[in-house]
Each structure stands twice: as C-alpha cells, then as structure tokens.
Scaffold this active site. Structure first.
Site, short mmCIF file in Angstrom:
data_model
loop_
_atom_site.label_atom_id
_atom_site.label_comp_id
_atom_site.label_asym_id
_atom_site.label_seq_id
_atom_site.Cartn_x
_atom_site.Cartn_y
_atom_site.Cartn_z
N CYS A 1 12.87 20.60 -5.75
CA CYS A 1 12.07 19.46 -5.30
C CYS A 1 12.93 18.20 -5.12
CB CYS A 1 10.97 19.19 -6.32
SG CYS A 1 10.04 17.68 -5.99
N TYR B 1 9.07 17.07 5.88
CA TYR B 1 7.83 17.76 5.50
C TYR B 1 6.79 17.66 6.61
CZ TYR B 1 9.26 18.63 0.68
OH TYR B 1 9.90 19.11 -0.44
N1 LIG Z 1 4.71 11.36 -5.00
C1 LIG Z 1 5.31 12.40 -5.68
C2 LIG Z 1 5.42 13.65 -4.83
C3 LIG Z 1 5.94 14.80 -5.61
C4 LIG Z 1 5.71 16.12 -4.89
O1 LIG Z 1 5.08 16.21 -3.82
N2 LIG Z 1 6.24 17.19 -5.51
C5 LIG Z 1 6.04 18.53 -4.96
C6 LIG Z 1 7.31 19.34 -5.01
S1 LIG Z 1 8.54 18.86 -3.85
C7 LIG Z 1 5.06 19.29 -5.83
O2 LIG Z 1 5.15 19.25 -7.03
N3 LIG Z 1 4.13 20.02 -5.21
C8 LIG Z 1 3.19 20.86 -5.91
C9 LIG Z 1 1.82 20.76 -5.28
O3 LIG Z 1 1.67 20.01 -4.32
O4 LIG Z 1 0.92 21.47 -5.74
C10 LIG Z 1 6.66 11.93 -6.18
O5 LIG Z 1 7.48 11.49 -5.36
O6 LIG Z 1 6.87 11.95 -7.36
#
Ligand SMILES: N[C@@H](CCC(=O)N[C@@H](CS)C(=O)NCC(=O)O)C(=O)O
Length: 310
Positions: A57, A188
C-alpha cells in the site's frame, strides 16, 4: 467493508464511483493527533503506539518511510499485513513475510476497527496508528500520520530531520495537492475507471504529472525546495510501484518510467536512502495488486518486469 460494526460483504476494490465512472476514495474516519496536553489523551510515549501497514500500500508505506527517516523504530512498533486481499480485507497471516498480530490478537484488520468503534461503518484500510494503552485507533489517514510522525513524538524521534519545514509548507501543500490528485490517486482512477472517458482523463493526468516532475527534477534534486520533504515521500511510493503494478494492471502504459530520465535518476537517489529502500517489497506489491480479482480475475501474478533499480 464494515456496516455498524459488522463485516457485510465480500471485499471488492472499487470503493465508490461517481456518475461518470470515476473512482472515489473513502474519507478516513479517525483523525486524532498525539500530544501531551491536547485533551484527547494520546500522549507521546515510547512503546505505546503501533503502526499497522501493508507493504503493497502506497499510503501505508509513506508513513513507514517517515517513521524510519525520523528514527522512531524503537519508539513505535510496526506490524505488516499479508499483501493478498481476502474476502475479509487485510489479514494477519504470517505468510509471505507478513506478521501475525501478536499485540492485539486480531486475525483481520477490520477487528481493530470494531475494537476501536463497535459501530464503525466504512472500509478497514491501512495504515492505522493504534494506541495499545487505550486499545483504539488514533488515526487512519496517512496524510495526518505523516505529520504526526514528523512533529508529535518530539524527543522520541532520534533524527532531527523536519519533513515539513515551516518555510516550505505552502510549496509542499501545493505540490502535494497536485501529486495526490494526478499521480498518487490518479493511477487508481485510471486503474479502477469504469468508463473509457474516465480512464482517458485519468491516464492523461498521470502522464502530465510525470512530465511536470521530470521538468522540475532536471534542475533540482528534490521536488520542493532544496531538501528532502514529505513531498518526496509521496512521490516515491507511487514511482516505485509504477513499473511493478500501475503500468500493467492499472493500464498506465502510455510510456514506461524509463522515458523520464530526471524521474528515474531521482528514484534511484531515493532508493539509495535506507528508509526508502527498506519500505519496498516487490513481491508484496506484485502479489497484492495482482490479487485484485476485479482487475485480474485469474489472480495470476506476472513474472516480470525485471528492473535494474530494485
Ligand atoms: N485515506 C487513506 C487511504 C488508505 C487506503 O485506501 N488504503 C488501502 C490500501 S492501498 C486499503 O487499505 N484498502 C482496503 C479497503 O479499501 O478495503 C490513507 O491515505 O491513509
């Protein structure tokens, strides 16, 4: 995702789309800061906090890089989830060089969210800054966590580096806004676009942003000012995933990264810094992105690319 504290659906990566098929990222739910006297009760203490990350990530890895640049490894624990997304989101499997959650005993990331808020509604994302004392989430927004790591732990940080110097804040904010919209999140939006028009628009912004960085880096060592700042961390996490995942899986394939000489030299410079290089696990990045079934139904992870910089 979680709805009122219950895991209700199979994991699917398209968080939301607007009417034009554009990918929309969920806003983060926990936004506290660490401070001795803020009244929120999250004081800076060695050993109290845990940073939960995924090496796949980019948002999590930017916090991991900041933690190491600041020399906070001895003060804050780090635990890493399995890079492969399961039907219950991120898991602690102990496989592929990931960790078990020996601290909180969670099997899945979403258990930490419901421990923090039994009625939580939203996706269980990483990174998470967790408080072991109060058994709750301090913050799950990486942009905030970057600032927390930079400023809130005071003397617990071994290195005096300031990733957000006051004199550069405006320039940092301007560059960050462009990088986020067009590059970090732009890839993305290209990858998860559900219409041709949304993809075309996103991919054009990605490559415009690369050209902008390349022009800046032709005459400068860093993206903002004359020193390493959080903007360089933000650029790095997307650059280092570009050839491994975004070029292929997210269809950001107008040009390879090697077409941008200034950007390539910059990426190599950053990779020479241990805090940056140490945040990169190419096999996690490939295994993780290529496990997104909506984009890669077979789950097959490609053999390449062979890259001379990793
Ligand atoms: N706004 C968040 C976004 C984090 C994010 O989107 N993380 C993704 C991984 S790259 C995630 O955990 N996705 C799991 C999901 O959406 O269920 C940040 O920057 O901390």
């Amino acid at each position: 995702m979680l709805v009122n504290g219950r895991w209700v659906e199979k994991w699917q990566p398209v968080q939301a789309s607007d009417d034009a098929g554009r990918f929309i990222r969920q806003a983060s739910g926990f936004r506290h800061r660490i401070a001795a006297d803020s009244g929120e009760g999250f004081a800076p203490e060695r050993g109290r906090y845990v940073l939960y990350v995924a090496y796949i990530c980019p948002w999590a890895c930017r916090t991991l890089i900041a933690l190491r640049l600041k020399g906070l490894e001895d003060a804050i624990e780090v635990r890493v989830v399995d890079p492969r997304l399961t039907e219950q989101g991120w898991a602690f499997s102990g496989e592929l060089g990931s960790d078990l959650d020996d601290l909180e005993g969670a099997g899945y990331m979403h258990e930490l969210y419901t421990r923090a808020d039994p009625a939580y509604t939203g996706r269980a994302t990483v990174p998470v800054l967790w408080d072991r004392a109060r058994r709750t989430i301090v913050n799950n927004e990486s942009a905030d966590i970057l600032q927390i790591l930079n400023a809130d732990f005071g003397a617990l940080a071994r290195n005096p580096i300031d990733l957000r110097p006051a004199a550069l804040v405006d320039a940092i904010e301007t560059a960050n806004a462009r990088l986020y919209a067009d590059f970090n999140n732009g890839v993305y939006q290209a990858g998860f676009a559900t219409t041709q028009a949304a993809y075309d628009e996103a991919v054009a912004r990605v490559f415009d942003c690369l050209a902008w960085m390349d022009a800046r880096l032709a005459g400068a060592e860093w993206l903002v000012g004359d020193r390493l700042t959080e903007t360089d961390i933000r650029a790095f996490v997307t650059l280092v995933r570009f050839d491994l995942a975004y070029y292929g899986l997210f269809k950001c394939n107008l040009r390879p990264l090697s077409a941008y000489a200034g950007v390539m030299a910059y990426l190599r410079r950053l990779l020479a810094i241990p805090a940056f290089a140490g945040s990169v696990r190419a096999h996690h990045i490939k295994a993780g992105y290529y496990s997104i079934r909506a984009l890669n139904p077979s789950g097959i992870v490609p053999a390449g690319p062979e890259l001379d910089y990793l």
